[in-house]
Design a protein around this motif. Structure first.
Motif, PDB file in Angstrom:
ATOM      1  N   GLU A 197      18.263  33.936 -40.550  1.00 37.82           N
ATOM      2  CA  GLU A 197      19.751  34.158 -40.629  1.00 37.82           C
ATOM      3  C   GLU A 197      19.757  33.850 -38.919  1.00 37.82           C
ATOM      4  N   GLY A 198      20.356  34.394 -38.581  1.00 39.05           N
ATOM      5  CA  GLY A 198      21.377  34.666 -37.247  1.00 39.05           C
ATOM      6  C   GLY A 198      22.257  32.818 -36.716  1.00 39.05           C
ATOM      7  N   ALA A 199      21.818  32.675 -36.026  1.00 41.54           N
ATOM      8  CA  ALA A 199      21.889  30.855 -35.155  1.00 41.54           C
ATOM      9  C   ALA A 199      21.713  30.342 -36.306  1.00 41.54           C
ATOM     10  N   VAL A 200      20.303  30.210 -36.500  1.00 42.36           N
ATOM     11  CA  VAL A 200      18.950  29.822 -37.589  1.00 42.36           C
ATOM     12  C   VAL A 200      19.379  29.092 -38.354  1.00 42.36           C
TER      13      VAL A 200
ATOM     14  N   GLY B  13      28.125  20.135 -34.565  1.00 42.03           N
ATOM     15  CA  GLY B  13      28.511  21.269 -34.669  1.00 42.03           C
ATOM     16  C   GLY B  13      27.356  22.392 -34.859  1.00 42.03           C
ATOM     17  N   ALA B  14      25.794  21.280 -35.791  1.00 41.49           N
ATOM     18  CA  ALA B  14      25.008  22.363 -36.268  1.00 41.49           C
ATOM     19  C   ALA B  14      24.058  22.278 -35.347  1.00 41.49           C
ATOM     20  N   ARG B  15      24.241  21.092 -33.647  1.00 45.59           N
ATOM     21  CA  ARG B  15      23.676  21.056 -32.433  1.00 45.59           C
ATOM     22  C   ARG B  15      24.251  22.040 -31.555  1.00 45.59           C
ATOM     23  N   LEU B  16      25.867  22.197 -31.716  1.00 38.69           N
ATOM     24  CA  LEU B  16      26.486  22.640 -30.953  1.00 38.69           C
ATOM     25  C   LEU B  16      26.334  24.803 -31.316  1.00 38.69           C
TER      26      LEU B  16
ATOM     27  N   ARG C  18      24.436  26.990 -28.774  1.00 39.85           N
ATOM     28  CA  ARG C  18      25.726  27.283 -27.595  1.00 39.85           C
ATOM     29  C   ARG C  18      26.531  27.946 -27.130  1.00 39.85           C
ATOM     30  N   THR C  19      27.539  27.164 -28.234  1.00 43.66           N
ATOM     31  CA  THR C  19      29.401  27.068 -28.752  1.00 43.66           C
ATOM     32  C   THR C  19      29.513  28.297 -29.102  1.00 43.66           C
ATOM     33  N   GLY C  20      28.021  28.748 -30.509  1.00 45.05           N
ATOM     34  CA  GLY C  20      29.041  30.199 -31.117  1.00 45.05           C
ATOM     35  C   GLY C  20      29.733  29.939 -32.501  1.00 45.05           C
ATOM     36  N   PRO C  21      28.993  30.302 -33.393  1.00 38.57           N
ATOM     37  CA  PRO C  21      30.141  30.196 -34.926  1.00 38.57           C
ATOM     38  C   PRO C  21      31.389  30.081 -34.931  1.00 38.57           C
TER      39      PRO C  21
END
Length: 386
Positions: A115-118, A256-259, A262-265
């Protein structure tokens, strides 16, 4: 294994694209007739999403995956031997229906386990790796077509679907325990659908995802004719150019997956939407001005497809994060809208003509603008908690 599941859709749409002009001759039809085979596949996927998503919420993930992959293999085999256009269209519809299982349930499995950022990172990685399929498919398709003709492509695709079924049987565990399954019938399904679609943020992210794929399907439907008839490329060269766009999508998806953490989806989603709009609008302007050369087409397609890579994974993660209690249904509605728009767009691009890139790039521009508007609306709704 999830990546392998997600390979079926891109392989089935992209591997036979270089054969479109030859299929038109062999099946005694025009561009719109051949594109109807792609539209039929997408229509089948639309129905398949509606069936397999809710069914997997009720009965678990493994059994629907096996049924879908097996059905896709049989139907694709029918396409390889069908004598006329009608048989190919019917086989493609049934193949799309079965192939939807891997796409819709694969996304739901990610939501089952994270869930979430993961989840956003996993979905980004999943789509980036699955993006290798559009890179490899046109190239492999071009080789198969040159060697044994376009029917050989469907034989290969049938084998790939059988491979997916075997992988599910051997290596994919059940990710949805019985205590998290929906117990119920049609009334419960309708209640869940109303609840999911009533979430404005989910609806906005879903629309962004859908229109982004609308731009992609417009390109898929029209690019073989533009590259071969307008720019004068061979089957092999047009396959390589098409693969370049897929490389850009896969690379930006991986970056994008790596960022994401840090950046937020949300920010990555908006950045991708802006890039899609800029690239597609520039392609349209070049086509209308008669300035569509191969370097121009390559560079602007790279920008458009790069933006697409940022949109798809992040829009999916943000949408499903709103409905974790009904991941299968939420994923199904995502795929339904995506496939329905693709099924509507592809024949329209063909009817508009393949003599220049105007209709193709016009449709891509419209879808890119809609993606941006939907992403901005969803972000405001999400911030408001709706």
């Amino acid at each position: 294994m999830l990546v392998l599941l997600c390979f079926v859709g891109p392989l089935s749409t992209d591997m036979y694209l270089p054969a479109f002009p030859r299929m038109a001759v062999d099946l005694r039809t025009d561009a719109s007739g051949v594109q109807a085979t792609l539209a039929a596949f997408l229509a089948g996927m639309t129905l398949g999403h509606l069936v397999f998503g809710p069914v997997s919420d009720r009965y678990g993930r493994r059994v629907p995956l096996l049924v879908g992959a097996g059905g896709c293999a049989v139907a694709t085999g029918v396409c390889a031997v069908a004598p006329g256009l009608d048989g190919v269209v019917a086989g493609r519809f049934l193949a799309g229906f079965g192939g939807a299982a891997g796409v819709v349930i694969g996304r739901a499995v990610v939501t089952d386990i994270a869930e979430g950022a993961v989840a956003a990172r996993l979905l980004g990685v999943l789509m980036a790796l699955a993006g290798l399929a559009p890179v490899l498919a046109p190239l492999a398709g071009g080789l198969v077509i040159e060697a044994v003709g376009w029917r050989g492509v469907f034989t290969v695709l049938a084998g790939a679907a059988l491979l997916v079924a075997g992988a599910v049987l051997v290596a994919v565990p059940e990710s949805l325990p019985p205590d998290r399954r929906h117990p119920g019938g049609g009334r419960e399904l309708l209640r869940t659908v109303r609840e999911v679609t009533g979430d404005r943020a989910y609806a906005g992210y879903s629309l962004a995802f859908t229109f982004a794929f609308g731009a992609l399907f417009s390109y898929i439907a029209g690019a073989p004719f533009v590259l071969q008839r307008v720019l004068g490329l061979s089957v092999g060269a047009s396959s390589a150019v098409f693969a370049c766009g897929a490389v850009c999508t896969a690379l930006t998806g991986a970056v994008g997956a790596r960022l994401t953490a840090r950046t937020g989806p949300e920010r990555l989603l908006r950045t991708g939407a802006y890039a899609m709009c800029a690239g597609a609008a520039s392609l349209l302007a070049a086509a209308l001005a008669g300035a569509l050369t191969l370097p121009v087409c390559l560079s602007l397609t790279a920008l458009t497809c790069g933006g697409l890579g940022l949109v798809t994974g992040n829009a999916t993660a943000l949408a499903l994060a709103r409905v974790p209690h009904a991941a299968g249904t939420g994923s199904a509605l995502l795929g339904t809208a995506q496939s329905a728009l693709g099924a509507a767009v592809t024949p329209l691009v063909g009817l508009a003509g393949a003599e220049n890139g105007g209709p193709v790039f016009g449709a891509m521009t419209a879808c890119g603008a809609a993606t941006l508007l939907a992403a901005r609306w969803a972000g405001r709704a999400d911030a408001a908690g709706r």
